[in-house]
Design a protein around this motif. Structure first.
Motif, PDB file in Angstrom:
ATOM      1  N   ALA A 194      -8.591 -21.096  -2.106  1.00  0.00           N
ATOM      2  CA  ALA A 194      -9.137 -20.802  -3.472  1.00  0.00           C
ATOM      3  C   ALA A 194      -8.006 -20.203  -4.177  1.00  0.00           C
ATOM      4  O   ALA A 194      -7.049 -19.434  -3.591  1.00  0.00           O
ATOM      5  CB  ALA A 194     -10.199 -19.773  -3.186  1.00  0.00           C
ATOM      6  N   HIS A 195      -8.208 -20.361  -5.462  1.00  0.00           N
ATOM      7  CA  HIS A 195      -7.081 -20.136  -6.516  1.00  0.00           C
ATOM      8  C   HIS A 195      -8.001 -19.178  -7.670  1.00  0.00           C
ATOM      9  O   HIS A 195      -9.124 -19.739  -8.027  1.00  0.00           O
ATOM     10  CB  HIS A 195      -6.239 -21.106  -7.007  1.00  0.00           C
ATOM     11  N   THR A 196      -7.522 -18.067  -7.734  1.00  0.00           N
ATOM     12  CA  THR A 196      -8.530 -17.157  -8.736  1.00  0.00           C
ATOM     13  C   THR A 196      -7.309 -16.573  -9.897  1.00  0.00           C
ATOM     14  O   THR A 196      -6.274 -16.385  -9.593  1.00  0.00           O
ATOM     15  CB  THR A 196      -9.101 -15.929  -8.190  1.00  0.00           C
ATOM     16  N   GLU A 197      -8.096 -16.497 -10.935  1.00  0.00           N
ATOM     17  CA  GLU A 197      -7.601 -15.603 -12.045  1.00  0.00           C
ATOM     18  C   GLU A 197      -8.473 -14.580 -12.621  1.00  0.00           C
ATOM     19  O   GLU A 197      -9.562 -14.808 -12.668  1.00  0.00           O
ATOM     20  CB  GLU A 197      -7.274 -16.597 -13.372  1.00  0.00           C
ATOM     21  N   LEU A 198      -7.953 -13.266 -12.251  1.00  0.00           N
ATOM     22  CA  LEU A 198      -8.578 -12.162 -12.233  1.00  0.00           C
ATOM     23  C   LEU A 198      -8.175 -11.043 -13.431  1.00  0.00           C
ATOM     24  O   LEU A 198      -6.952 -10.673 -13.169  1.00  0.00           O
ATOM     25  CB  LEU A 198      -8.883 -11.258 -10.991  1.00  0.00           C
ATOM     26  N   TYR A 199      -8.841 -11.085 -14.542  1.00  0.00           N
ATOM     27  CA  TYR A 199      -8.388 -10.065 -15.598  1.00  0.00           C
ATOM     28  C   TYR A 199      -8.496  -8.835 -15.218  1.00  0.00           C
ATOM     29  O   TYR A 199      -9.349  -8.420 -14.535  1.00  0.00           O
ATOM     30  CB  TYR A 199      -9.072 -10.163 -16.931  1.00  0.00           C
ATOM     31  N   TYR A 200      -7.606  -7.912 -15.294  1.00  0.00           N
ATOM     32  CA  TYR A 200      -7.819  -6.346 -15.011  1.00  0.00           C
ATOM     33  C   TYR A 200      -7.292  -5.271 -16.237  1.00  0.00           C
ATOM     34  O   TYR A 200      -6.647  -5.665 -17.055  1.00  0.00           O
ATOM     35  CB  TYR A 200      -6.781  -6.033 -13.751  1.00  0.00           C
ATOM     36  N   LEU A 201      -7.994  -4.274 -16.139  1.00  0.00           N
ATOM     37  CA  LEU A 201      -7.552  -3.279 -16.933  1.00  0.00           C
ATOM     38  C   LEU A 201      -7.250  -2.023 -16.195  1.00  0.00           C
ATOM     39  O   LEU A 201      -8.221  -1.532 -15.382  1.00  0.00           O
ATOM     40  CB  LEU A 201      -8.677  -2.946 -17.986  1.00  0.00           C
ATOM     41  N   PHE A 202      -6.126  -1.509 -16.198  1.00  0.00           N
ATOM     42  CA  PHE A 202      -5.533  -0.326 -15.249  1.00  0.00           C
ATOM     43  C   PHE A 202      -5.631   0.818 -16.226  1.00  0.00           C
ATOM     44  O   PHE A 202      -4.952   0.780 -17.376  1.00  0.00           O
ATOM     45  CB  PHE A 202      -4.099  -0.405 -14.689  1.00  0.00           C
ATOM     46  N   ALA A 203      -6.141   1.885 -15.857  1.00  0.00           N
ATOM     47  CA  ALA A 203      -6.229   3.301 -16.358  1.00  0.00           C
ATOM     48  C   ALA A 203      -5.857   4.165 -15.459  1.00  0.00           C
ATOM     49  O   ALA A 203      -6.007   4.191 -14.395  1.00  0.00           O
ATOM     50  CB  ALA A 203      -7.465   3.408 -17.218  1.00  0.00           C
ATOM     51  N   PHE A 230       0.887  -1.059  -0.193  1.00  0.00           N
ATOM     52  CA  PHE A 230      -0.071  -0.229   0.125  1.00  0.00           C
ATOM     53  C   PHE A 230       0.866   1.267  -0.026  1.00  0.00           C
ATOM     54  O   PHE A 230       0.562   2.000  -0.850  1.00  0.00           O
ATOM     55  CB  PHE A 230      -1.133   0.118   1.195  1.00  0.00           C
ATOM     56  N   ASP A 231       1.814   1.355   0.878  1.00  0.00           N
ATOM     57  CA  ASP A 231       2.740   2.494   1.043  1.00  0.00           C
ATOM     58  C   ASP A 231       3.582   2.829  -0.296  1.00  0.00           C
ATOM     59  O   ASP A 231       3.585   3.874  -1.065  1.00  0.00           O
ATOM     60  CB  ASP A 231       3.736   2.528   2.121  1.00  0.00           C
ATOM     61  N   TRP A 232       4.132   1.594  -0.890  1.00  0.00           N
ATOM     62  CA  TRP A 232       4.855   1.789  -2.062  1.00  0.00           C
ATOM     63  C   TRP A 232       3.739   2.527  -3.377  1.00  0.00           C
ATOM     64  O   TRP A 232       4.130   3.298  -4.223  1.00  0.00           O
ATOM     65  CB  TRP A 232       5.672   0.522  -2.281  1.00  0.00           C
ATOM     66  N   SER A 233       2.582   1.591  -3.528  1.00  0.00           N
ATOM     67  CA  SER A 233       1.847   1.876  -4.528  1.00  0.00           C
ATOM     68  C   SER A 233       1.088   3.395  -4.316  1.00  0.00           C
ATOM     69  O   SER A 233       1.099   4.017  -5.348  1.00  0.00           O
ATOM     70  CB  SER A 233       0.455   0.867  -4.605  1.00  0.00           C
ATOM     71  N   ARG A 234       0.814   3.599  -3.019  1.00  0.00           N
ATOM     72  CA  ARG A 234       0.433   5.041  -2.919  1.00  0.00           C
ATOM     73  C   ARG A 234       1.400   6.121  -3.557  1.00  0.00           C
ATOM     74  O   ARG A 234       1.204   7.081  -3.995  1.00  0.00           O
ATOM     75  CB  ARG A 234      -0.200   5.242  -1.693  1.00  0.00           C
ATOM     76  N   ALA A 235       2.600   6.121  -2.908  1.00  0.00           N
ATOM     77  CA  ALA A 235       3.700   6.766  -3.030  1.00  0.00           C
ATOM     78  C   ALA A 235       3.928   6.893  -5.057  1.00  0.00           C
ATOM     79  O   ALA A 235       4.048   8.205  -5.416  1.00  0.00           O
ATOM     80  CB  ALA A 235       5.079   6.545  -2.410  1.00  0.00           C
ATOM     81  N   MET A 236       4.117   5.628  -5.403  1.00  0.00           N
ATOM     82  CA  MET A 236       4.170   5.776  -6.833  1.00  0.00           C
ATOM     83  C   MET A 236       2.919   6.393  -7.813  1.00  0.00           C
ATOM     84  O   MET A 236       2.976   7.245  -8.304  1.00  0.00           O
ATOM     85  CB  MET A 236       4.080   4.152  -7.412  1.00  0.00           C
ATOM     86  N   HIS A 237       1.832   6.083  -7.143  1.00  0.00           N
ATOM     87  CA  HIS A 237       0.608   6.763  -7.825  1.00  0.00           C
ATOM     88  C   HIS A 237       0.363   8.134  -7.540  1.00  0.00           C
ATOM     89  O   HIS A 237      -0.011   8.952  -8.621  1.00  0.00           O
ATOM     90  CB  HIS A 237      -0.903   5.799  -7.488  1.00  0.00           C
ATOM     91  N   GLU A 238       0.730   8.676  -6.345  1.00  0.00           N
ATOM     92  CA  GLU A 238       0.822   9.857  -6.084  1.00  0.00           C
ATOM     93  C   GLU A 238       1.573  10.592  -6.937  1.00  0.00           C
ATOM     94  O   GLU A 238       1.192  12.027  -7.406  1.00  0.00           O
ATOM     95  CB  GLU A 238       0.958  10.379  -4.717  1.00  0.00           C
ATOM     96  N   ALA A 239       2.711  10.023  -6.970  1.00  0.00           N
ATOM     97  CA  ALA A 239       4.095  10.945  -7.914  1.00  0.00           C
ATOM     98  C   ALA A 239       3.442  10.983  -9.262  1.00  0.00           C
ATOM     99  O   ALA A 239       3.999  11.904  -9.878  1.00  0.00           O
ATOM    100  CB  ALA A 239       5.233  10.139  -7.628  1.00  0.00           C
ATOM    101  N   GLY A 240       2.909  10.132  -9.826  1.00  0.00           N
ATOM    102  CA  GLY A 240       2.770   9.924 -11.071  1.00  0.00           C
ATOM    103  C   GLY A 240       1.386  10.170 -11.668  1.00  0.00           C
ATOM    104  O   GLY A 240       1.371  10.784 -13.092  1.00  0.00           O
ATOM    105  N   GLN A 241       0.490  10.017 -11.155  1.00  0.00           N
ATOM    106  CA  GLN A 241      -1.020  10.084 -11.559  1.00  0.00           C
ATOM    107  C   GLN A 241      -1.835  11.027 -10.734  1.00  0.00           C
ATOM    108  O   GLN A 241      -1.717  10.999  -9.479  1.00  0.00           O
ATOM    109  CB  GLN A 241      -1.710   8.744 -11.687  1.00  0.00           C
ATOM    110  N   ILE A 242      -2.796  11.482 -11.604  1.00  0.00           N
ATOM    111  CA  ILE A 242      -3.935  12.111 -10.624  1.00  0.00           C
ATOM    112  C   ILE A 242      -5.275  11.372 -10.553  1.00  0.00           C
ATOM    113  O   ILE A 242      -5.989  11.754  -9.470  1.00  0.00           O
ATOM    114  CB  ILE A 242      -4.375  13.687 -11.501  1.00  0.00           C
ATOM    115  N   ALA A 243      -5.387  10.309 -11.140  1.00  0.00           N
ATOM    116  CA  ALA A 243      -6.480   9.582 -10.958  1.00  0.00           C
ATOM    117  C   ALA A 243      -6.062   8.238 -11.523  1.00  0.00           C
ATOM    118  O   ALA A 243      -5.210   8.127 -12.617  1.00  0.00           O
ATOM    119  CB  ALA A 243      -7.548   9.936 -11.898  1.00  0.00           C
ATOM    120  N   THR A 244      -6.399   7.191 -11.000  1.00  0.00           N
ATOM    121  CA  THR A 244      -6.266   5.654 -11.374  1.00  0.00           C
ATOM    122  C   THR A 244      -7.495   4.835 -11.284  1.00  0.00           C
ATOM    123  O   THR A 244      -8.473   5.196 -10.512  1.00  0.00           O
ATOM    124  CB  THR A 244      -5.215   4.840 -10.523  1.00  0.00           C
TER     125      THR A 244
END
Length: 186
Positions: free
Chosen positions: A94-103, A64-78
């Motif tokens: 349980a094992h899952t496979e979840l497709y994602y689309l990041f914007a 969470f800390d790493w991602s937040r710092a990365m997203h705050e520095a680089g993006q205004i919205a995700t």
């Protein structure tokens, strides 16, 4: 008189409830990241989980800390959009496979998109499904031409709240109510 559900129906209902609880955990990760809601984000994981995402490998708090710092520095919205989901439940694992689309809307006003899959092993502890191991498979990435955000120039467009990466986002308002005046465009 109504007949009681049979054992097969009860087993299918239990499997459906497990699948929904698993999907809820996976969704908490995405919403928690996009809204920078630490508590919600962490509720998707067991505290001793391991996550391998990009060049990060570690636990949920550090993620969470790493991602937040990365997203705050680089993006205004995700937006971490969740798509196709497969779930394989075996007892309390349980094992899952979840497709994602990041914007993302980047700070330089460019737009970035990427797609891939989250591969997760979840475990049920004390009746709660949470992620125990996550690995991310990134399959493609690209830039989208920047265009004006639709309706940004409409007076009062944010009368129901401006998008925010915090609990100030209108999605947290309870009860959700409309604060805008009626308007039927010609």
């Amino acid at each position: 008189m109504t007949a009681s559900p049979g054992a097969e129906t009860l087993a299918r209902l239990a499997a459906l409830l497990d699948r929904q609880d698993i999907l809820d955990a996976l969704t908490r990760f995405s919403r928690g990241m996009d809204r920078f809601d630490r508590e919600l984000f962490l509720s998707a994981f067991h505290s001793d989980a391991t996550i391998a995402a990009g060049d990060f490998v570690g636990g949920p708090v550090e993620l969470f800390d790493w991602s937040r710092a990365m997203h705050e520095a680089g993006q205004i919205a995700t937006q971490h959009n969740l798509l196709n989901l497969t779930v394989d439940v075996d007892g309390d694992t349980a094992h899952t496979e979840l497709y994602y689309l990041f914007a993302a809307r980047n700070r330089d006003e460019s737009n970035w998109i990427a797609g891939g899959r989250y591969l997760d092993r979840l475990t049920r502890r004390d009746g709660l499904w949470r992620i125990m191991l996550r690995t991310t498979v990134i399959e493609w990435s690209g830039m989208v031409p920047t265009m004006p955000i639709p309706f940004a120039d409409v007076p009062g467009i944010h009368g129901n709240g401006k998008p925010s990466r915090s609990a100030e986002d209108p999605s947290y308002r309870r009860p959700l109510i409309n604060l805008r005046e009626p308007n039927i465009p010609a």
